[in-house]
Write an enzyme that holds these catalytic residues in place. Sequence first.
Site, PDB file in Angstrom:
ATOM      1  N   TYR A   1    -120.213  25.621 -20.577  1.00 10.09           N
ATOM      2  CA  TYR A   1    -121.077  24.445 -20.697  1.00 10.09           C
ATOM      3  C   TYR A   1    -121.344  23.841 -19.334  1.00 10.09           C
ATOM      4  CZ  TYR A   1    -117.174  21.097 -20.087  1.00 10.09           C
ATOM      5  OH  TYR A   1    -116.138  20.362 -19.584  1.00 10.09           O
TER       6      TYR A   1
ATOM      7  N   LEU B   1    -112.310  23.113 -11.092  1.00  2.92           N
ATOM      8  CA  LEU B   1    -113.755  23.217 -11.290  1.00  2.92           C
ATOM      9  C   LEU B   1    -114.456  22.807  -9.998  1.00  2.92           C
ATOM     10  CD1 LEU B   1    -115.849  23.725 -13.639  1.00  2.92           C
ATOM     11  CD2 LEU B   1    -116.237  21.276 -13.473  1.00  2.92           C
TER      12      LEU B   1
ATOM     13  N   LYS C   1    -116.476  26.723 -16.207  1.00  4.51           N
ATOM     14  CA  LYS C   1    -116.609  25.527 -17.057  1.00  4.51           C
ATOM     15  C   LYS C   1    -116.652  25.993 -18.515  1.00  4.51           C
ATOM     16  CE  LYS C   1    -118.895  20.978 -16.697  1.00  4.51           C
ATOM     17  NZ  LYS C   1    -117.700  20.153 -16.708  1.00  4.51           N
TER      18      LYS C   1
ATOM     19  N   GLU D   1    -106.722  18.964  -9.734  1.00  6.03           N
ATOM     20  CA  GLU D   1    -107.851  18.084 -10.063  1.00  6.03           C
ATOM     21  C   GLU D   1    -107.419  17.150 -11.181  1.00  6.03           C
ATOM     22  OE1 GLU D   1    -111.218  20.180 -11.757  1.00  6.03           O
ATOM     23  OE2 GLU D   1    -109.929  21.593 -12.807  1.00  6.03           O
TER      24      GLU D   1
END
Length: 286
Positions: free
Chosen positions: A30, A200, A144, A176
């Site tokens: 996505y 990401l 993702k 992250e």
Amino acid sequence: MIYLNGKFLPIEQAYIPVLDRGFIFGDGVYEVIPVYSRKPFRLSEHLIRLQHSLDGIRLDNPHSEAHWSQLIAHIIAHNEGEDQYLYLHITRGVAKRDHAFPLGVPPTVFIMSTPLPPPPQALLASGVPAITAQDNRWGRCDIKAISLLPNVLLRQLAIDARTMETILLRDGLLTEGAASNIFIVKDEVLLAPPKDHRMLPGITYDVVLELAETHAIPHAVREISEAELRSAQEIMLTSSTKEILAITRLDGEPVGNAKPGPVFQQLNQHYQAYKATMMRGQPALS
Ligand code: PDD
């Protein structure tokens, strides 16, 4: 109005079969793209990252960049709000349940839009609290992927602790957030962890580093230890939906003097100015 497999529909009328591999296996990828003044922000960068995600799961891109742009323009025009965020979702389609890739099955393609309010002034002024947790996700966090169960569980830890985000540590290093990228400030230098399979590659992360470069804010991309995170002068998170937020408490302890720091203030100002210029200079998609 949403887009699903070639049709524009009201969301209430949009259905997918239960054998969709996104539903059965979480087999898909996505994107989340912010839209300001009805113009998508950094669209080509988001579409490049989408291609990277599709390559990562060995799924052909169903559309050219031009076709994605057309679909996106239609969705933006037919949804409420000058500022929105787009959600693009592609799965490996509908097939009898079998882990192996199905042959000759068209992917499922879904786009929706949601109004995007600006980050609340109160949060910009006070900063937000966060907690830490061990990063127990898989080894391809650069994709993702729609299979977000670890992120969902990790983010819920933050909610349960009445905080905004869970900051993740893997092998003693900052990776992250559960749904954001994380920067710290140490010795007046903005530090960001390197983009690799552990995180990401955030589009907002790139914008922040570009702004630091343009405005001569000292910065470096390198691994950040847990000790550096815990003793940071400033911590901030970035994402397409939250922009930049200062993290002023970590695991209950104050970060610096527990107020949004000077590097955050500068970056946020530059970010708002950059957004405004980008949006003025960019023609609406047609
Ligand atoms: N998430 N890291 C993770 C795990 C994320 O889920 C996100 C964003 C980011 C920030 O990337 P970007 O700046 O490109 O938004 C980093 C989106 C907003 C989401 O899943 O809703």
